[in-house]
Design a protein around this motif. Structure first.
Motif, PDB file in Angstrom:
ATOM      1  N   LEU A  85       0.820  -1.219   0.000  1.00  0.00           N
ATOM      2  CA  LEU A  85       0.000   0.000   0.000  1.00  0.00           C
ATOM      3  C   LEU A  85       0.852   1.266   0.000  1.00  0.00           C
ATOM      4  CD1 LEU A  85      -2.769  -1.089   2.531  1.00  0.00           C
ATOM      5  CD2 LEU A  85      -2.963  -0.921   0.039  1.00  0.00           C
ATOM      6  N   VAL A  86       1.892   1.288   0.817  1.00  0.00           N
ATOM      7  CA  VAL A  86       2.747   2.476   0.903  1.00  0.00           C
ATOM      8  C   VAL A  86       3.504   2.700  -0.402  1.00  0.00           C
ATOM      9  CG1 VAL A  86       4.768   3.464   2.063  1.00  0.00           C
ATOM     10  CG2 VAL A  86       2.944   2.428   3.411  1.00  0.00           C
ATOM     11  N   THR A  87       4.051   1.633  -0.985  1.00  0.00           N
ATOM     12  CA  THR A  87       4.794   1.770  -2.236  1.00  0.00           C
ATOM     13  C   THR A  87       3.874   2.224  -3.359  1.00  0.00           C
ATOM     14  OG1 THR A  87       6.311   0.039  -1.533  1.00  0.00           O
ATOM     15  CG2 THR A  87       6.308   0.582  -3.866  1.00  0.00           C
ATOM     16  N   THR A  88       2.709   1.619  -3.462  1.00  0.00           N
ATOM     17  CA  THR A  88       1.755   2.000  -4.500  1.00  0.00           C
ATOM     18  C   THR A  88       1.311   3.445  -4.321  1.00  0.00           C
ATOM     19  OG1 THR A  88       0.988  -0.284  -4.654  1.00  0.00           O
ATOM     20  CG2 THR A  88      -0.450   1.406  -5.570  1.00  0.00           C
ATOM     21  N   ALA A  89       0.969   3.824  -3.107  1.00  0.00           N
ATOM     22  CA  ALA A  89       0.498   5.189  -2.844  1.00  0.00           C
ATOM     23  C   ALA A  89       1.606   6.224  -3.027  1.00  0.00           C
ATOM     24  CB  ALA A  89      -0.077   5.277  -1.437  1.00  0.00           C
ATOM     25  N   SER A  90       2.862   5.823  -2.848  1.00  0.00           N
ATOM     26  CA  SER A  90       3.982   6.759  -2.971  1.00  0.00           C
ATOM     27  C   SER A  90       4.403   7.010  -4.419  1.00  0.00           C
ATOM     28  CB  SER A  90       5.188   6.231  -2.195  1.00  0.00           C
ATOM     29  OG  SER A  90       4.877   6.126  -0.826  1.00  0.00           O
ATOM     30  N   ALA A  91       4.048   6.129  -5.308  1.00  0.00           N
ATOM     31  CA  ALA A  91       4.471   6.267  -6.709  1.00  0.00           C
ATOM     32  C   ALA A  91       4.123   7.633  -7.309  1.00  0.00           C
ATOM     33  CB  ALA A  91       3.899   5.132  -7.550  1.00  0.00           C
ATOM     34  N   PRO A  92       2.899   8.152  -7.125  1.00  0.00           N
ATOM     35  CA  PRO A  92       2.599   9.470  -7.699  1.00  0.00           C
ATOM     36  C   PRO A  92       3.453  10.609  -7.132  1.00  0.00           C
ATOM     37  CG  PRO A  92       0.568   8.323  -7.163  1.00  0.00           C
ATOM     38  CD  PRO A  92       1.701   7.521  -6.580  1.00  0.00           C
ATOM     39  N   LEU A  93       3.989  10.430  -5.927  1.00  0.00           N
ATOM     40  CA  LEU A  93       4.829  11.467  -5.331  1.00  0.00           C
ATOM     41  C   LEU A  93       6.124  11.675  -6.108  1.00  0.00           C
ATOM     42  CD1 LEU A  93       4.406  10.562  -1.545  1.00  0.00           C
ATOM     43  CD2 LEU A  93       3.229  12.363  -2.842  1.00  0.00           C
ATOM     44  N   ILE A  94       6.539  10.648  -6.864  1.00  0.00           N
ATOM     45  CA  ILE A  94       7.742  10.791  -7.690  1.00  0.00           C
ATOM     46  C   ILE A  94       7.402  10.745  -9.182  1.00  0.00           C
ATOM     47  CG2 ILE A  94       9.334   9.955  -5.920  1.00  0.00           C
ATOM     48  CD1 ILE A  94       9.370   7.248  -7.402  1.00  0.00           C
ATOM     49  N   GLY A  95       6.125  10.991  -9.495  1.00  0.00           N
ATOM     50  CA  GLY A  95       5.711  11.114 -10.884  1.00  0.00           C
ATOM     51  C   GLY A  95       5.416   9.814 -11.603  1.00  0.00           C
ATOM     52  N   LEU A  96       5.173   8.747 -10.859  1.00  0.00           N
ATOM     53  CA  LEU A  96       4.876   7.465 -11.477  1.00  0.00           C
ATOM     54  C   LEU A  96       3.407   7.108 -11.275  1.00  0.00           C
ATOM     55  CD1 LEU A  96       8.017   5.424 -10.340  1.00  0.00           C
ATOM     56  CD2 LEU A  96       7.621   6.519 -12.554  1.00  0.00           C
ATOM     57  N   ASP A  97       2.903   6.278 -12.172  1.00  0.00           N
ATOM     58  CA  ASP A  97       1.532   5.799 -12.095  1.00  0.00           C
ATOM     59  C   ASP A  97       1.384   4.827 -10.921  1.00  0.00           C
ATOM     60  OD1 ASP A  97      -0.529   3.494 -13.532  1.00  0.00           O
ATOM     61  OD2 ASP A  97      -1.109   5.612 -13.561  1.00  0.00           O
ATOM     62  N   LEU A  98       0.182   4.752 -10.372  1.00  0.00           N
ATOM     63  CA  LEU A  98      -0.080   3.810  -9.279  1.00  0.00           C
ATOM     64  C   LEU A  98       0.235   2.370  -9.690  1.00  0.00           C
ATOM     65  CD1 LEU A  98      -3.470   5.165  -7.869  1.00  0.00           C
ATOM     66  CD2 LEU A  98      -1.248   5.237  -6.742  1.00  0.00           C
ATOM     67  N   THR A  99      -0.023   2.048 -10.958  1.00  0.00           N
ATOM     68  CA  THR A  99       0.252   0.687 -11.451  1.00  0.00           C
ATOM     69  C   THR A  99       1.736   0.354 -11.335  1.00  0.00           C
ATOM     70  OG1 THR A  99      -1.576   0.918 -13.003  1.00  0.00           O
ATOM     71  CG2 THR A  99      -0.027  -0.864 -13.419  1.00  0.00           C
ATOM     72  N   ILE A 100       2.591   1.310 -11.675  1.00  0.00           N
ATOM     73  CA  ILE A 100       4.041   1.087 -11.556  1.00  0.00           C
ATOM     74  C   ILE A 100       4.404   0.866 -10.095  1.00  0.00           C
ATOM     75  CG2 ILE A 100       6.331   2.115 -11.878  1.00  0.00           C
ATOM     76  CD1 ILE A 100       5.043   1.268 -14.483  1.00  0.00           C
ATOM     77  N   GLY A 101       3.826   1.646  -9.205  1.00  0.00           N
ATOM     78  CA  GLY A 101       4.075   1.468  -7.775  1.00  0.00           C
ATOM     79  C   GLY A 101       3.681   0.085  -7.304  1.00  0.00           C
ATOM     80  N   ALA A 102       2.539  -0.408  -7.783  1.00  0.00           N
ATOM     81  CA  ALA A 102       2.084  -1.751  -7.409  1.00  0.00           C
ATOM     82  C   ALA A 102       3.030  -2.818  -7.955  1.00  0.00           C
ATOM     83  CB  ALA A 102       0.663  -1.981  -7.913  1.00  0.00           C
ATOM     84  N   ILE A 103       3.480  -2.640  -9.185  1.00  0.00           N
ATOM     85  CA  ILE A 103       4.415  -3.601  -9.786  1.00  0.00           C
ATOM     86  C   ILE A 103       5.721  -3.630  -8.994  1.00  0.00           C
ATOM     87  CG2 ILE A 103       5.850  -4.055 -11.821  1.00  0.00           C
ATOM     88  CD1 ILE A 103       3.469  -2.979 -13.508  1.00  0.00           C
ATOM     89  N   VAL A 104       6.223  -2.464  -8.641  1.00  0.00           N
ATOM     90  CA  VAL A 104       7.464  -2.384  -7.850  1.00  0.00           C
ATOM     91  C   VAL A 104       7.279  -3.093  -6.510  1.00  0.00           C
ATOM     92  CG1 VAL A 104       8.985  -0.799  -6.587  1.00  0.00           C
ATOM     93  CG2 VAL A 104       8.365  -0.316  -8.960  1.00  0.00           C
ATOM     94  N   ALA A 105       6.153  -2.846  -5.859  1.00  0.00           N
ATOM     95  CA  ALA A 105       5.905  -3.463  -4.543  1.00  0.00           C
ATOM     96  C   ALA A 105       5.868  -4.981  -4.638  1.00  0.00           C
ATOM     97  CB  ALA A 105       4.588  -2.940  -3.970  1.00  0.00           C
ATOM     98  N   VAL A 106       5.120  -5.499  -5.600  1.00  0.00           N
ATOM     99  CA  VAL A 106       4.999  -6.955  -5.736  1.00  0.00           C
ATOM    100  C   VAL A 106       6.337  -7.573  -6.137  1.00  0.00           C
ATOM    101  CG1 VAL A 106       3.925  -8.783  -7.127  1.00  0.00           C
ATOM    102  CG2 VAL A 106       2.530  -6.923  -6.215  1.00  0.00           C
ATOM    103  N   ALA A 107       7.046  -6.942  -7.067  1.00  0.00           N
ATOM    104  CA  ALA A 107       8.332  -7.486  -7.517  1.00  0.00           C
ATOM    105  C   ALA A 107       9.381  -7.438  -6.403  1.00  0.00           C
ATOM    106  CB  ALA A 107       8.822  -6.734  -8.753  1.00  0.00           C
TER     107      ALA A 107
END
Length: 105
Positions: free
Chosen positions: A5-27
Motif C-alpha cells: 500500500l505504501v509503495t503504490t500510494a507513494s508512486a505518484p509522489l515521484i511522478g509514477l503511475d499507481l500501477t508502476i508502484g504496485a508492480i514495484v511493490a509486488v516485484a
C-alpha cells in the motif's frame, strides 16, 4: 500488505503511475521471497544475513519488472541495483551505530 500500500500510494509522489508502484511493490516482495528461498536451500539459519543475496534480488526484480514501462536500459538496471546495494549496506551500518540493528552487514 502495508509495504504494498505504501509503495503504490507513494508512486505518484515521484511522478509514477499507481500501477508502476504496485508492480514495484509486488516485484520487491518476490525478490525478498526468492532470497529467503535460496537461503533456506543453503541451510542458512532463520534471519541470517547474506551480503548481496539480501539486497540484489529485492532490487533487480522490480527494476526488471518495470524495465519496459520506464524505458530502462540494462545499464540503468545495473546502476539502480548498485545504488540500492550500497545504500542498504550504508543504512545497515548507520542503524547498527545508533543501536537500531543488532549487527551490521
Amino acid at each position: 500488505m502495508i509495504s504494498f500500500l505504501v509503495t503504490t500510494a507513494s508512486a505518484p509522489l515521484i511522478g509514477l503511475d499507481l500501477t508502476i508502484g504496485a508492480i514495484v511493490a509486488v516485484a520487491a516482495m518476490a525478490g525478498d521471497l526468492f532470497s529467503s528461498f535460496v537461503k533456506r536451500r543453503l541451510n542458512s539459519p532463520p534471519s541470517s544475513q547474506a551480503l548481496g543475496l539480501d539486497q540484489i534480488p529485492e532490487s533487480v526484480f522490480p527494476m526488471l519488472a518495470c524495465r519496459g514501462a520506464l524505458s530502462l536500459t540494462i545499464a540503468d538496471v545495473a546502476l539502480g541495483v548498485g545504488i540500492f546495494f550500497i545504500g542498504a549496506v550504508i543504512l545497515s551500518r548507520f542503524l547498527f551505530r545508533v543501536h537500531l540493528r543488532d549487527e551490521p552487514y
